[in-house]
Design a protein around this motif. Structure first.
Motif, PDB file in Angstrom:
ATOM      1  N   PRO A 113       0.803  -1.235   0.000  1.00 21.63           N
ATOM      2  CA  PRO A 113       0.000   0.000   0.000  1.00 21.63           C
ATOM      3  C   PRO A 113       0.829   1.277   0.000  1.00 21.63           C
ATOM      4  O   PRO A 113       0.385   2.314  -0.510  1.00 21.63           O
ATOM      5  CB  PRO A 113      -0.830  -0.134   1.290  1.00 21.63           C
ATOM      6  N   GLN A 114       2.025   1.223   0.568  1.00 20.63           N
ATOM      7  CA  GLN A 114       2.900   2.393   0.598  1.00 20.63           C
ATOM      8  C   GLN A 114       3.078   3.003  -0.785  1.00 20.63           C
ATOM      9  O   GLN A 114       3.113   4.224  -0.939  1.00 20.63           O
ATOM     10  CB  GLN A 114       4.271   2.016   1.160  1.00 20.63           C
ATOM     11  N   LYS A 115       3.192   2.165  -1.801  1.00 22.47           N
ATOM     12  CA  LYS A 115       3.545   2.640  -3.135  1.00 22.47           C
ATOM     13  C   LYS A 115       2.373   3.234  -3.906  1.00 22.47           C
ATOM     14  O   LYS A 115       2.556   3.786  -4.993  1.00 22.47           O
ATOM     15  CB  LYS A 115       4.172   1.499  -3.944  1.00 22.47           C
ATOM     16  N   GLY A 116       1.158   3.113  -3.375  1.00 26.48           N
ATOM     17  CA  GLY A 116       0.008   3.767  -4.001  1.00 26.48           C
ATOM     18  C   GLY A 116      -0.368   3.255  -5.375  1.00 26.48           C
ATOM     19  O   GLY A 116      -0.918   3.986  -6.194  1.00 26.48           O
ATOM     20  N   HIS A 117      -0.102   1.965  -5.643  1.00 26.94           N
ATOM     21  CA  HIS A 117      -0.441   1.426  -6.963  1.00 26.94           C
ATOM     22  C   HIS A 117      -1.942   1.480  -7.223  1.00 26.94           C
ATOM     23  O   HIS A 117      -2.368   1.614  -8.377  1.00 26.94           O
ATOM     24  CB  HIS A 117       0.048  -0.020  -7.089  1.00 26.94           C
ATOM     25  N   ASP A 118      -2.740   1.357  -6.171  1.00 25.30           N
ATOM     26  CA  ASP A 118      -4.192   1.451  -6.343  1.00 25.30           C
ATOM     27  C   ASP A 118      -4.603   2.833  -6.832  1.00 25.30           C
ATOM     28  O   ASP A 118      -5.486   2.977  -7.693  1.00 25.30           O
ATOM     29  CB  ASP A 118      -4.920   1.106  -5.032  1.00 25.30           C
ATOM     30  N   VAL A 119      -3.945   3.853  -6.304  1.00 32.49           N
ATOM     31  CA  VAL A 119      -4.225   5.225  -6.742  1.00 32.49           C
ATOM     32  C   VAL A 119      -3.825   5.389  -8.202  1.00 32.49           C
ATOM     33  O   VAL A 119      -4.550   5.989  -9.008  1.00 32.49           O
ATOM     34  CB  VAL A 119      -3.461   6.240  -5.863  1.00 32.49           C
ATOM     35  N   LEU A 120      -2.679   4.833  -8.555  1.00 35.63           N
ATOM     36  CA  LEU A 120      -2.187   4.935  -9.929  1.00 35.63           C
ATOM     37  C   LEU A 120      -3.125   4.241 -10.912  1.00 35.63           C
ATOM     38  O   LEU A 120      -3.438   4.782 -11.981  1.00 35.63           O
ATOM     39  CB  LEU A 120      -0.788   4.325 -10.019  1.00 35.63           C
ATOM     40  N   ILE A 121      -3.590   3.047 -10.552  1.00 31.66           N
ATOM     41  CA  ILE A 121      -4.493   2.304 -11.442  1.00 31.66           C
ATOM     42  C   ILE A 121      -5.799   3.068 -11.646  1.00 31.66           C
ATOM     43  O   ILE A 121      -6.301   3.191 -12.767  1.00 31.66           O
ATOM     44  CB  ILE A 121      -4.758   0.896 -10.882  1.00 31.66           C
ATOM     45  N   SER A 122      -6.342   3.607 -10.555  1.00 31.72           N
ATOM     46  CA  SER A 122      -7.581   4.398 -10.653  1.00 31.72           C
ATOM     47  C   SER A 122      -7.360   5.641 -11.501  1.00 31.72           C
ATOM     48  O   SER A 122      -8.229   6.045 -12.287  1.00 31.72           O
ATOM     49  CB  SER A 122      -8.066   4.791  -9.258  1.00 31.72           C
TER      50      SER A 122
END
Length: 216
Positions: free
Chosen positions: A61-70
């Motif tokens: 979660p630290q890397k924010g991949h979910d934010v990037l994908i969204s």
């Protein structure tokens, strides 16, 4: 414990520590030694860039991949021929599964690739064939991937995490943590302006050091 020297990796970290109650003691001991990159600069190699946005960072979660994908979903509406490729070891299996569910829910299965951990040669090739680098971390130390991307002449989009704002003076695009709108706008701007990608990548080279530079 008495320290002779305390090393920090950025001007930002140095300034933050000087705000502490121990600032006078620290001022005499603090030294800035930035992280470097291991690869040779790719200038004059003229790598063949693809329609690829690359992110490199452990699956956590630290890397924010979910934010990037969204955020990439907003890009995909306009540029369906572009791809997001995420490289990094899977350190949080639950988060990894959530990312796969998110990719499926957003119908991005053909455009977002979770490549997992790769060897150095493959990582080098991924840097060379990408056109944009994006790291939307929630918090950081000093992400070497950001420096590597700059050394491979990729324009960088990153968050304010880990003194990210200091890279704005070199042309990198800095966005707020947890934001999906601003990164999407930045990706679209770079996709639609190849000249700007080149301009930013050349300016960023002034911000990075090789390990030889650091040692000297």
């Amino acid at each position: 414990i008495v320290f002779d020297i305390i090393i920090v990796e950025s001007d930002c970290a140095y300034n933050e520590l000087l705000k502490s109650p121990f600032s006078e003691m620290l001022r005499k001991k603090l030294r800035i030694v930035p992280n470097g990159y291991a690869n040779p600069k790719v200038e004059n190699e003229n790598p063949k860039r693809g329609k690829i946005i690359l992110s490199v960072g452990r699956i956590h979660p630290q890397k924010g991949h979910d934010v990037l994908i969204s955020s990439f979903k907003k890009v995909y509406f306009i540029h369906k021929d572009w791809e997001l490729r995420i490289i990094g070891p899977i350190e949080d299996l639950e988060y990894y599964e959530k990312l796969k569910i998110l990719i499926n829910e957003l119908k991005l299965n053909d455009s977002v690739k979770l490549l997992g951990n790769v060897d150095e040669k493959t990582l080098e090739e991924e840097y060379k064939k990408a056109s944009i680098f994006c790291l939307l971390s929630r918090y950081e130390g000093f992400p070497i991937a950001r420096v590597e991307a700059m050394s491979y002449e990729l324009p960088v989009i990153t968050t304010t995490a880990s003194c990210g704002e200091q890279y704005s003076k070199y042309g990198s695009i800095i966005v707020p943590i947890e934001d999906t709108e601003r990164p999407a706008e930045a990706m679209l701007k770079l996709i639609e302006n190849p000249g700007l990608r080149i301009e930013i990548s050349k300016r960023q080279m002034d911000a990075v050091y090789s390990w030889d530079d650091v040692a000297k």
